[in-house]
Motif scaffolding. Sequence first.
Motif, PDB file in Angstrom:
ATOM      1  N   ALA A 185      -2.467   5.209  56.563  1.00 53.16           N
ATOM      2  CA  ALA A 185      -3.628   5.060  55.687  1.00 53.16           C
ATOM      3  C   ALA A 185      -3.349   5.722  54.346  1.00 53.16           C
ATOM      4  O   ALA A 185      -2.671   6.753  54.276  1.00 53.16           O
ATOM      5  N   PRO A 186      -3.831   5.147  53.255  1.00 51.40           N
ATOM      6  CA  PRO A 186      -3.669   5.788  51.948  1.00 51.40           C
ATOM      7  C   PRO A 186      -4.256   7.200  51.958  1.00 51.40           C
ATOM      8  O   PRO A 186      -5.283   7.461  52.605  1.00 51.40           O
ATOM      9  N   ASN A 187      -3.590   8.091  51.274  1.00 60.49           N
ATOM     10  CA  ASN A 187      -4.031   9.473  51.063  1.00 60.49           C
ATOM     11  C   ASN A 187      -3.891  10.374  52.292  1.00 60.49           C
ATOM     12  O   ASN A 187      -4.333  11.526  52.261  1.00 60.49           O
TER      13      ASN A 187
ATOM     14  N   ALA B 270      15.750  -3.082  49.110  1.00 61.21           N
ATOM     15  CA  ALA B 270      15.204  -2.255  50.193  1.00 61.21           C
ATOM     16  C   ALA B 270      14.686  -0.929  49.662  1.00 61.21           C
ATOM     17  O   ALA B 270      13.612  -0.457  50.073  1.00 61.21           O
ATOM     18  N   TYR B 271      15.438  -0.298  48.738  1.00 56.85           N
ATOM     19  CA  TYR B 271      14.961   0.948  48.123  1.00 56.85           C
ATOM     20  C   TYR B 271      13.658   0.703  47.365  1.00 56.85           C
ATOM     21  O   TYR B 271      12.746   1.532  47.397  1.00 56.85           O
ATOM     22  N   LYS B 272      13.573  -0.421  46.676  1.00 55.06           N
ATOM     23  CA  LYS B 272      12.355  -0.724  45.921  1.00 55.06           C
ATOM     24  C   LYS B 272      11.160  -0.876  46.857  1.00 55.06           C
ATOM     25  O   LYS B 272      10.090  -0.310  46.597  1.00 55.06           O
ATOM     26  N   ARG B 273      11.345  -1.619  47.953  1.00 56.25           N
ATOM     27  CA  ARG B 273      10.219  -1.822  48.890  1.00 56.25           C
ATOM     28  C   ARG B 273       9.794  -0.511  49.531  1.00 56.25           C
ATOM     29  O   ARG B 273       8.585  -0.233  49.662  1.00 56.25           O
ATOM     30  N   LEU B 274      10.762   0.306  49.934  1.00 54.03           N
ATOM     31  CA  LEU B 274      10.444   1.572  50.585  1.00 54.03           C
ATOM     32  C   LEU B 274       9.658   2.490  49.651  1.00 54.03           C
ATOM     33  O   LEU B 274       8.621   3.058  50.033  1.00 54.03           O
ATOM     34  N   ASN B 275      10.127   2.633  48.440  1.00 54.26           N
ATOM     35  CA  ASN B 275       9.464   3.534  47.496  1.00 54.26           C
ATOM     36  C   ASN B 275       8.117   2.994  47.043  1.00 54.26           C
ATOM     37  O   ASN B 275       7.166   3.765  46.848  1.00 54.26           O
ATOM     38  N   ALA B 276       8.004   1.672  46.888  1.00 51.64           N
ATOM     39  CA  ALA B 276       6.714   1.087  46.516  1.00 51.64           C
ATOM     40  C   ALA B 276       5.672   1.351  47.592  1.00 51.64           C
ATOM     41  O   ALA B 276       4.513   1.672  47.297  1.00 51.64           O
ATOM     42  N   ALA B 277       6.076   1.248  48.844  1.00 53.20           N
ATOM     43  CA  ALA B 277       5.148   1.525  49.942  1.00 53.20           C
ATOM     44  C   ALA B 277       4.720   2.985  49.936  1.00 53.20           C
ATOM     45  O   ALA B 277       3.542   3.302  50.163  1.00 53.20           O
ATOM     46  N   ALA B 278       5.673   3.880  49.667  1.00 49.87           N
ATOM     47  CA  ALA B 278       5.334   5.306  49.617  1.00 49.87           C
ATOM     48  C   ALA B 278       4.395   5.605  48.460  1.00 49.87           C
ATOM     49  O   ALA B 278       3.388   6.320  48.617  1.00 49.87           O
ATOM     50  N   PHE B 279       4.690   5.069  47.278  1.00 50.14           N
ATOM     51  CA  PHE B 279       3.851   5.332  46.101  1.00 50.14           C
ATOM     52  C   PHE B 279       2.438   4.786  46.281  1.00 50.14           C
ATOM     53  O   PHE B 279       1.468   5.347  45.771  1.00 50.14           O
ATOM     54  N   SER B 280       2.306   3.686  47.012  1.00 47.03           N
ATOM     55  CA  SER B 280       0.983   3.081  47.179  1.00 47.03           C
ATOM     56  C   SER B 280       0.113   3.860  48.167  1.00 47.03           C
ATOM     57  O   SER B 280      -1.112   3.713  48.154  1.00 47.03           O
TER      58      SER B 280
ATOM     59  N   GLY C 102       0.404  13.929  44.877  1.00 46.63           N
ATOM     60  CA  GLY C 102       1.439  14.043  45.893  1.00 46.63           C
ATOM     61  C   GLY C 102       2.843  14.053  45.296  1.00 46.63           C
ATOM     62  O   GLY C 102       3.062  13.683  44.139  1.00 46.63           O
ATOM     63  N   ILE C 103       3.793  14.488  46.101  1.00 48.30           N
ATOM     64  CA  ILE C 103       5.194  14.572  45.688  1.00 48.30           C
ATOM     65  C   ILE C 103       6.037  13.776  46.664  1.00 48.30           C
ATOM     66  O   ILE C 103       5.888  13.914  47.888  1.00 48.30           O
ATOM     67  N   VAL C 104       6.916  12.930  46.124  1.00 50.83           N
ATOM     68  CA  VAL C 104       7.823  12.131  46.945  1.00 50.83           C
ATOM     69  C   VAL C 104       9.255  12.561  46.655  1.00 50.83           C
ATOM     70  O   VAL C 104       9.683  12.590  45.499  1.00 50.83           O
ATOM     71  N   PHE C 105       9.973  12.927  47.707  1.00 52.66           N
ATOM     72  CA  PHE C 105      11.411  13.153  47.628  1.00 52.66           C
ATOM     73  C   PHE C 105      12.093  11.886  48.146  1.00 52.66           C
ATOM     74  O   PHE C 105      11.904  11.521  49.315  1.00 52.66           O
ATOM     75  N   THR C 106      12.834  11.220  47.300  1.00 47.11           N
ATOM     76  CA  THR C 106      13.447   9.951  47.686  1.00 47.11           C
ATOM     77  C   THR C 106      14.943   9.978  47.407  1.00 47.11           C
ATOM     78  O   THR C 106      15.376  10.488  46.364  1.00 47.11           O
ATOM     79  N   PHE C 107      15.738   9.417  48.342  1.00 51.51           N
ATOM     80  CA  PHE C 107      17.188   9.565  48.277  1.00 51.51           C
ATOM     81  C   PHE C 107      17.908   8.249  48.547  1.00 51.51           C
ATOM     82  O   PHE C 107      17.386   7.350  49.216  1.00 51.51           O
ATOM     83  N   SER C 108      19.135   8.203  48.060  1.00 47.92           N
ATOM     84  CA  SER C 108      20.107   7.185  48.455  1.00 47.92           C
ATOM     85  C   SER C 108      21.436   7.889  48.714  1.00 47.92           C
ATOM     86  O   SER C 108      21.897   8.674  47.877  1.00 47.92           O
TER      87      SER C 108
END
Length: 427
Positions: free
Chosen positions: A321-323, A348-358, A364-370
């Motif tokens: 759920a959002p938030n 795939a990175y774009k979809r993953l991060n877009a889902a997290a940002f939404s 909030g803080i997102v740590f994202t890696f490749s």
Amino acid sequence: MVQLFLKKGREESLLRFHPWVFSGAVGHIKGTPQEGDVVSVHTDKGAFAAVGHYQQGSITVRVLSFEPCSIDASFWEKALRKALYLREACGLAVAAKQLDCFAPLAMTDSSRSSAREDPLAVTPHPSPFTSCYRLVHGEGDFLPGLIIDIYADTAVMQCHSIGMFRARQDIAEALLKIYGNRLVAVFDKSAGTLSSKENEGAPDTYLYRVADPRGEVVENGYRFAVDWEMGQKTGFFLDQRDNRKLVEHYAQGRSALNLFCYTGGFSLYALGGGAKLVHSVDSSQKAISLLNHNIYLNYPLSTVNHQSYTADAMEFLRDAAPNDYDLMILDPPAFAKHRGALHNALQAYKRLNAAAFSRIAPGGIVFTFSCSQVVSKVDFRNAVFSAAAISRRRIRILHQLTQPADHPVNIYHPEGEYLKGLAVYVE
């Protein structure tokens, strides 16, 4: 020694100390080298250029030295001692003769004097607060094709070239000469990094074992069980040590979601930093079991709010759920292991991060890696940028993240900077 001669003008990369000779640069070979043989490399006019391991394929020679030398026991010992000295300089291996692996950190005046006189002649010991580190990082330590990780009293070796695999016993003997009785085991885990033809069908095995290894390490004071025999890579992702510490810094009072959590490194640090709840997700039940064990090692279960889920990380995120979370860690496995997979990986990175940002809560803080070597920092940032645009959130970069000091990047081999990440603030 077999001699390999380059085409005219193709020695330029070696003059710039790049550690690879590509097949297209080879003019002719004097002799008949076998896979993994040590060969000398020369210009078209016969001038010496390098010594390295020969292998059929696009990378024909992996350079071990740009000076004439014998690749013998003395070479391996000297190379490993130099690698160790870098770790000592970073504070990851303590140079003292009488310390136990978990004894208080100390160095006597006499050992300091000895280190100044001959910094490679002292016996290493892990720090009491971090007893695991990478000793050899391939090209970053001028030993292309070789990985060695130290887990307290055990060295775990991975060979990524047939030349290193053929030299594995000599390398193990050099380790024992350097570490002495501080090592109880040397484990070779090359079966998964070489083809069955290259490793001659040899399974992962102990090259040396005089006692049962601990199977447990300390990283920044946190205890982790490590399964180097059956776990991913060499058993633990040492390259995220510094980034885990940064997550700890930001965790206070936050609700954290750790996706692709493996054995829970980021989760333990988030709990240690004061997160009010942590949810850990991985598709591997074995990884989740080891994560739960690591939670038990560090926290009485009644004192922390942690739940683990065996599930597909992307599906779990889509169903969230959002938030619900205001701290997320996205540390997926390599989406691209070769250039042919680059486009799909970036999507795939774009979809993953877009889902997290939404879904992440405001503030909030997102740590994202490749960890894909073929994905450049620019490519990765562009994928995250596209994800941000899709989410239509206001997003700012707090930190640009990379691998720690025991995973050094050879300045002549920038391809070695494989881990890249961003810590971003989402309004």
